[in-house]
Write a protein that holds these residues in place. Structure first.
Motif, PDB file in Angstrom:
ATOM      1  N   UNK A   1      49.106   7.200  89.584  1.00 13.69           N
ATOM      2  CA  UNK A   1      49.031   8.626  89.249  1.00 13.69           C
ATOM      3  C   UNK A   1      48.271   9.424  90.300  1.00 13.69           C
ATOM      4  N   UNK A   2      48.409   9.048  91.561  1.00 14.61           N
ATOM      5  CA  UNK A   2      47.716   9.764  92.633  1.00 14.61           C
ATOM      6  C   UNK A   2      48.617  10.752  93.359  1.00 14.61           C
ATOM      7  N   UNK A   3      49.910  10.546  93.329  1.00 10.80           N
ATOM      8  CA  UNK A   3      50.809  11.340  94.165  1.00 10.80           C
ATOM      9  C   UNK A   3      51.771  12.173  93.335  1.00 10.80           C
ATOM     10  N   UNK A   4      52.268  13.230  93.969  1.00  9.21           N
ATOM     11  CA  UNK A   4      53.365  13.999  93.409  1.00  9.21           C
ATOM     12  C   UNK A   4      53.019  15.026  92.357  1.00  9.21           C
ATOM     13  N   UNK A   5      51.709  15.299  92.140  1.00  8.53           N
ATOM     14  CA  UNK A   5      51.360  16.195  91.037  1.00  8.53           C
ATOM     15  C   UNK A   5      51.812  17.633  91.273  1.00  8.53           C
ATOM     16  N   UNK A   6      51.852  18.074  92.501  1.00 10.48           N
ATOM     17  CA  UNK A   6      52.308  19.445  92.759  1.00 10.48           C
ATOM     18  C   UNK A   6      53.752  19.627  92.307  1.00 10.48           C
ATOM     19  N   UNK A   7      54.620  18.677  92.685  1.00 10.72           N
ATOM     20  CA  UNK A   7      56.028  18.784  92.274  1.00 10.72           C
ATOM     21  C   UNK A   7      56.187  18.543  90.782  1.00 10.72           C
ATOM     22  N   UNK A   8      55.386  17.628  90.214  1.00 15.79           N
ATOM     23  CA  UNK A   8      55.503  17.346  88.786  1.00 15.79           C
ATOM     24  C   UNK A   8      55.074  18.530  87.927  1.00 15.79           C
TER      25      UNK A   8
END
Length: 438
Positions: free
Chosen positions: A32-39
């Motif tokens: 759960x470290x990557x991709x939060x902006x797109x999610x």
């Protein structure tokens, strides 16, 4: 419109409640470290790629590694049908993204799938301007489907699979979920059982078709392929060695495989154990547990040059995207996820190579495949973790029976292939609408 914002509020509440858990999991496992902006906010706009303005954009989504491996060959087939089409591939997990970037050509855009907040979904649709959204196996979300329907973007499910548990849950809240299923333009189900569950949940019977499982088509039959031979040479495995492989494993599978290996190794000095955990975040924990054993252990990630089989007893495959090739080395294969609560993992790949395949009692995710294999005496279903040791000892004592079982498994896979071609044919019947204003 009101229902969309009610869902947004419910999602926000659930997300806020989940934040402490996400933080703990992130610190403990690195997930759960990557991709939060797109999610959270959706995909950003990018300059349009070179090509005709009339070229359709096809958005393919796969949750994680297994679905990405499934969708890439489909993308290649669709590219042959629609040579001018632009393809976008999304995924949910970090491991799925790593594999997508490894497999896909630079021209294919990759992104993280948006969470089902209306603003994130709408921004992603506005950025991608898709003409078709293809979901691998399932992954239905109400805001996603509502926005797609409003934009007249067909949403289809390929290699559709709906477990008994999920089906019961959807039907329990039919007043909330029926509209999702009714909005699907096409469902290509793996079996009649799954197709019937989609219909019961609200999918139009006229667009629910049994296409078969594309996983049979994707399975390699060639244990002499370049990729398999490279791995064989890397770890020094020769014909005299018996490779006992436990793939897509959870803790319970690893415990059973290790116990069986240690029980049998004294009587079978050429026996080697290969362990491939299902989740990358467990690699280090599994490595730590293996190091305490009375055996020589190697990690795949640390192999920079070839070794001899005498250099190791147990190999931990701690890389992503290689499992399908490692199965090609297996003499005896234990398919993971079947001794715990996971519901089993894909046993088609080792079967296609002609390995002597076994799995545990909990295989609800692959019920149809298991029935086919067992009916043809092409695999063994073991009742418990404790039974793995006895089973492995029997295979070492009578290898010919296992070889014959493996050949039956391979022939069964060959007989089941053809789902990919049928799926592509069905997708061709869909009219691709012109993109509207976003």
């Amino acid at each position: 419109m009101l229902s969309i914002w009610i869902r947004n509020l419910l999602y926000l509440l659930a997300f806020c409640l989940a934040i402490p858990w996400l933080v703990v999991r992130r610190l403990r496992t690195g997930r759960y470290r990557q991709g939060w902006a797109e999610k959270l906010w959706g995909a950003a706009s990018q300059p349009p790629p070179a090509g005709s303005p009339a070229s359709p954009t096809i958005w393919l989504h796969g949750v994680s590694v297994g679905e990405i491996q499934l969708l890439n060959p489909l993308r290649q087939e669709l590219q042959a049908v629609w040579p001018n089409a632009r393809f976008v591939v999304s995924t949910t997990t970090q491991s799925g993204m790593e594999l997508a970037r490894k497999l896909l050509p630079p021209a294919v855009r990759t992104l993280y799938f948006p969470l089902d907040f209306s603003w994130a979904v709408h921004r992603t649709f506005r950025s991608l301007q898709p003409d078709l959204l293809v979901l691998g196996e399932l992954e239905l979300w109400p805001n996603l489907l509502a926005i797609a329907q409003r934009a007249d973007v067909p949403v289809v499910v390929v290699n559709g699979r709906l477990s008994a548990r999920s089906s019961a849950g959807y039907r329990r809240f039919r007043w909330l979920t029926r509209g999702m299923f009714a909005s699907l333009r096409l469902v290509c189900a793996q079996s009649e059982l799954y197709a019937d569950r989609f219909r019961q949940c609200g999918t139009d019977a006229r667009v629910t078709v049994v296409s078969g499982s594309m996983k049979f088509d994707n399975a390699s039959l060639n244990s002499s392929s370049t990729e398999v031979q490279q791995l064989r040479a890397l770890v020094g495995v020769q014909e005299r060695h018996t490779v006992f492989m436990a793939g897509s494993t959870q803790v319970e599978d690893e415990q059973a495989a290790i116990t069986a290996f240690l029980h049998c190794r004294q009587e079978a000095p050429e026996l080697r154990l290969v362990v491939v955990p299902r989740h990358p975040h467990r690699f280090d924990a599994v490595a730590q547990s293996l190091q305490s054993l009375p055996a020589k252990v190697l990690r795949r990630s640390e192999l920079t040059t070839a070794v001899q089989a005498t250099d190791w007893d147990i190999l931990l495959v701690d890389t992503v995207g290689e499992l399908s090739h490692w199965w090609g080395l297996a003499t005896v294969a234990l398919v993971g996820g079947s001794f715990g609560k996971r519901g089993g993992q894909n046993m088609i790949e080792p079967a296609a190579y002609g390995a002597n395949v076994a799995f545990g009692p909990n295989t609800s995710n692959f019920r149809d495949v298991v029935e086919l294999l067992l009916d043809d005496d092409a695999a063994i279903q073991l009742p418990s973790q404790e039974s793995v040791s006895t089973w492995l000892a029997e295979q070492l004592t009578n290898p010919q029976a296992g070889q014959q079982r493996g050949q039956r498994a391979r022939q069964l896979v060959i007989a089941q292939q053809g789902a990919m071609a049928k799926t592509v044919q069905l997708l061709q019947t869909l009219p691709l609408p012109h993109r509207g204003a976003w």
